[in-house]
Motif scaffolding. Structure first.
Motif, PDB file in Angstrom:
ATOM      1  N   LYS A   5       0.750  -1.159  -0.180  1.00  0.00           N
ATOM      2  CA  LYS A   5       0.214   0.318  -0.278  1.00  0.00           C
ATOM      3  C   LYS A   5       0.854   1.461   0.177  1.00  0.00           C
ATOM      4  CE  LYS A   5      -3.180   2.493   2.987  1.00  0.00           C
ATOM      5  NZ  LYS A   5      -3.400   2.138   5.064  1.00  0.00           N
ATOM      6  N   ALA A  78      -3.056  10.070   8.815  1.00  0.00           N
ATOM      7  CA  ALA A  78      -3.052   9.799   7.527  1.00  0.00           C
ATOM      8  C   ALA A  78      -4.982  10.622   7.246  1.00  0.00           C
ATOM      9  CB  ALA A  78      -3.196   8.712   7.461  1.00  0.00           C
ATOM     10  N   ARG A  79      -5.230  11.167   8.145  1.00  0.00           N
ATOM     11  CA  ARG A  79      -6.152  11.324   8.190  1.00  0.00           C
ATOM     12  C   ARG A  79      -6.663  13.216   6.990  1.00  0.00           C
ATOM     13  NH1 ARG A  79     -11.540  10.726  12.120  1.00  0.00           N
ATOM     14  NH2 ARG A  79      -9.820   9.245  13.010  1.00  0.00           N
ATOM     15  N   ILE A  83      -7.473  13.971   3.863  1.00  0.00           N
ATOM     16  CA  ILE A  83      -8.870  15.306   3.135  1.00  0.00           C
ATOM     17  C   ILE A  83      -7.632  15.791   2.658  1.00  0.00           C
ATOM     18  CG2 ILE A  83      -9.558  17.282   4.589  1.00  0.00           C
ATOM     19  CD1 ILE A  83      -9.805  15.728   6.862  1.00  0.00           C
ATOM     20  N   LEU A 151      -9.074   5.232   0.508  1.00  0.00           N
ATOM     21  CA  LEU A 151     -10.452   4.511   1.518  1.00  0.00           C
ATOM     22  C   LEU A 151      -9.874   3.131   0.765  1.00  0.00           C
ATOM     23  CD1 LEU A 151     -12.511   7.490  -0.090  1.00  0.00           C
ATOM     24  CD2 LEU A 151     -11.828   7.388   1.894  1.00  0.00           C
ATOM     25  N   ALA A 154      -7.985   0.772   3.181  1.00  0.00           N
ATOM     26  CA  ALA A 154      -9.269   0.425   4.961  1.00  0.00           C
ATOM     27  C   ALA A 154      -8.284  -0.559   4.994  1.00  0.00           C
ATOM     28  CB  ALA A 154      -8.722   1.983   5.494  1.00  0.00           C
ATOM     29  N   LEU A 158     -15.442   1.474   7.844  1.00  0.00           N
ATOM     30  CA  LEU A 158     -14.695   2.615   8.624  1.00  0.00           C
ATOM     31  C   LEU A 158     -14.889   3.662   9.198  1.00  0.00           C
ATOM     32  CD1 LEU A 158     -13.032   3.921   5.304  1.00  0.00           C
ATOM     33  CD2 LEU A 158     -12.297   2.795   7.401  1.00  0.00           C
ATOM     34  N   PHE A 159     -16.911   3.197   8.775  1.00  0.00           N
ATOM     35  CA  PHE A 159     -17.992   4.867   9.745  1.00  0.00           C
ATOM     36  C   PHE A 159     -19.130   3.532  10.739  1.00  0.00           C
ATOM     37  CE2 PHE A 159     -15.721   4.907   5.051  1.00  0.00           C
ATOM     38  CZ  PHE A 159     -15.614   6.371   6.086  1.00  0.00           C
TER      39      PHE A 159
ATOM     40  N   ARG B  79     -18.308   2.974   2.698  1.00  0.00           N
ATOM     41  CA  ARG B  79     -17.151   3.457   1.550  1.00  0.00           C
ATOM     42  C   ARG B  79     -17.517   4.092   0.348  1.00  0.00           C
ATOM     43  NH1 ARG B  79     -11.882   0.340   2.674  1.00  0.00           N
ATOM     44  NH2 ARG B  79     -13.377  -1.195   3.915  1.00  0.00           N
ATOM     45  N   LEU B  82     -19.022   7.082  -0.055  1.00  0.00           N
ATOM     46  CA  LEU B  82     -17.833   8.146   0.494  1.00  0.00           C
ATOM     47  C   LEU B  82     -17.216   8.053  -0.943  1.00  0.00           C
ATOM     48  CD1 LEU B  82     -16.334  10.073   2.053  1.00  0.00           C
ATOM     49  CD2 LEU B  82     -14.826   7.897   3.072  1.00  0.00           C
ATOM     50  N   THR B 150     -17.553  13.153   7.350  1.00  0.00           N
ATOM     51  CA  THR B 150     -17.618  11.497   7.040  1.00  0.00           C
ATOM     52  C   THR B 150     -16.320  11.437   7.845  1.00  0.00           C
ATOM     53  OG1 THR B 150     -19.126  11.516   5.366  1.00  0.00           O
ATOM     54  CG2 THR B 150     -17.954   8.986   5.733  1.00  0.00           C
ATOM     55  N   LEU B 151     -15.056  11.435   7.268  1.00  0.00           N
ATOM     56  CA  LEU B 151     -13.840  11.182   7.725  1.00  0.00           C
ATOM     57  C   LEU B 151     -13.501  11.939   8.967  1.00  0.00           C
ATOM     58  CD1 LEU B 151     -12.308  11.657   4.437  1.00  0.00           C
ATOM     59  CD2 LEU B 151     -12.181  10.365   4.960  1.00  0.00           C
ATOM     60  N   TYR B 152     -13.826  12.972   9.667  1.00  0.00           N
ATOM     61  CA  TYR B 152     -13.713  13.719  10.853  1.00  0.00           C
ATOM     62  C   TYR B 152     -14.364  12.965  11.490  1.00  0.00           C
ATOM     63  CZ  TYR B 152     -12.138  17.174  13.794  1.00  0.00           C
ATOM     64  OH  TYR B 152     -11.812  17.855  14.812  1.00  0.00           O
ATOM     65  N   ALA B 154     -15.115   9.696  11.920  1.00  0.00           N
ATOM     66  CA  ALA B 154     -14.747   8.023  12.125  1.00  0.00           C
ATOM     67  C   ALA B 154     -14.161   7.996  13.591  1.00  0.00           C
ATOM     68  CB  ALA B 154     -14.517   7.470  10.826  1.00  0.00           C
ATOM     69  N   GLN B 155     -14.595   7.731  14.242  1.00  0.00           N
ATOM     70  CA  GLN B 155     -13.857   7.292  15.515  1.00  0.00           C
ATOM     71  C   GLN B 155     -12.211   6.614  15.771  1.00  0.00           C
ATOM     72  OE1 GLN B 155     -17.213   6.137  18.232  1.00  0.00           O
ATOM     73  NE2 GLN B 155     -17.676   8.349  17.865  1.00  0.00           N
ATOM     74  N   ASN B 156     -12.266   5.399  14.573  1.00  0.00           N
ATOM     75  CA  ASN B 156     -11.297   4.956  14.720  1.00  0.00           C
ATOM     76  C   ASN B 156      -9.878   5.187  14.268  1.00  0.00           C
ATOM     77  OD1 ASN B 156     -12.103   3.035  17.186  1.00  0.00           O
ATOM     78  ND2 ASN B 156     -13.087   1.955  15.609  1.00  0.00           N
ATOM     79  N   PRO B 157      -8.589   5.223  13.535  1.00  0.00           N
ATOM     80  CA  PRO B 157      -8.002   5.852  13.954  1.00  0.00           C
ATOM     81  C   PRO B 157      -7.732   4.778  11.667  1.00  0.00           C
ATOM     82  CG  PRO B 157      -6.605   5.432  15.843  1.00  0.00           C
ATOM     83  CD  PRO B 157      -8.031   4.474  15.285  1.00  0.00           C
ATOM     84  N   LEU B 158      -8.065   5.154  10.495  1.00  0.00           N
ATOM     85  CA  LEU B 158      -8.468   4.763  10.010  1.00  0.00           C
ATOM     86  C   LEU B 158      -7.307   3.747   8.848  1.00  0.00           C
ATOM     87  CD1 LEU B 158     -10.223   7.586   7.714  1.00  0.00           C
ATOM     88  CD2 LEU B 158     -11.158   6.049   9.683  1.00  0.00           C
ATOM     89  N   PHE B 159      -6.284   4.205   9.358  1.00  0.00           N
ATOM     90  CA  PHE B 159      -5.286   3.658   7.643  1.00  0.00           C
ATOM     91  C   PHE B 159      -3.915   3.276   8.393  1.00  0.00           C
ATOM     92  CE2 PHE B 159      -7.882   7.140   6.385  1.00  0.00           C
ATOM     93  CZ  PHE B 159      -8.393   7.122   5.859  1.00  0.00           C
ATOM     94  N   LEU B 160      -3.326   1.720   8.280  1.00  0.00           N
ATOM     95  CA  LEU B 160      -2.409   1.693   8.670  1.00  0.00           C
ATOM     96  C   LEU B 160      -1.054   2.480   8.352  1.00  0.00           C
ATOM     97  CD1 LEU B 160      -3.421  -1.962   7.636  1.00  0.00           C
ATOM     98  CD2 LEU B 160      -3.346  -1.263   9.828  1.00  0.00           C
TER      99      LEU B 160
END
Lengths: 160, 160
Positions: A5, A78-79, A83, A151, A154, A158-159, B79, B82, B150-152, B154-160
């Motif tokens: 990735k 990352a977030r 954005i 996206l 991941a 996500l949501f 997803r 989005l 939507t991105l902001y 999302a409660q968990n860190p999204l990306f590895l």
């Protein structure tokens, strides 16, 4: 998986930088003069605000990708990067479209408004603009692929 | 929290639908004729490809938001929605910019290319186009806010 990735993101980021640099250089060097009925007609990108916006937008996108490439390896950002990628993708697609709209009038004219085409007088200028538009269109697609890959890859839903 | 997020998304989705419908209606009804030296000069949105693209893009964005609003309540589609929101945001920003570029030439002309402004002859047409552009610009901003929220949120860190 995480490494693949990251390599893909780096590859797309490099491609985006290349495409935006190419778009800026080709557009900025699009300068041609021609003689029309004893008058010298000069066409350059800075004659039109859409082309100026195009150059500024591509340069910003290029600078942004360079900054991301050389400074941000923390996954906590990352977030924010995602954005900002969306913002840049919107700016790029808008700059390409504005320039395409003007280039189309330059090539075909608009008989309803009485705007004559100018590409017959300055064909090299029009070729340069077309080249810049192709590179910038590619850059916008690459930014979308960057967003899509982020996206899509991941691994957790996500949501909420 | 999840409920607030859903209400905000619904609110933004409704706003986006309203803005895109307004943009389409105001642009499609922008039709004006005027007499210039015994010739009737008619201006309508369909005279220019950028304005046609504008109407099609706004209509697609409106239809898309309506479909999302009435069919998709499953979070498994979050997803996909989005990603489609990003596509629509890019299409909207490109359609606004293309139309702004042409509208600017219509208002100010371009002396370098010999394109004369036409808004002196058809001021109501230009007012309609300006109104449509404002609504469409608002729609593009709303789509960005939808993506951002939507991105902001999302409660968990999204990306590895």
């Amino acid at each position: 998986m995480a490494k693949t990735k990251r390599v893909l993101a780096l590859f797309l980021r490099f491609l985006a930088i290349g495409a935006t640099i190419a778009a800026v250089i080709v557009m900025v060097t699009s300068h041609e003069s021609s003689q029309v009925l004893d008058l010298t007609f000069t066409a350059k990108y800075s004659d039109d605000k859409a082309f100026k916006y195009f150059v500024i937008a591509e340069a910003i996108a290029c600078a942004y990708s360079l900054i991301v490439l050389f400074t941000c390896s923390q996954s906590s950002l990352a977030r924010l990067i995602l954005i900002l990628d969306v913002v840049i993708a919107m700016v790029l697609s808008s700059s390409v479209s504005a320039a395409v709209a003007i280039a189309h009038v330059g090539k075909k004219g608009n008989s309803h408004a009485g705007w004559l085409p100018i590409c017959g007088q300055v064909p090299k200028f029009c070729d340069h603009v077309t080249g810049a538009l192709v590179a910038a269109f590619a850059a916008a697609i690459i930014y979308f692929l960057l967003i899509f890959s982020t996206l899509y890859s991941a691994q957790n839903p996500l949501f909420l």
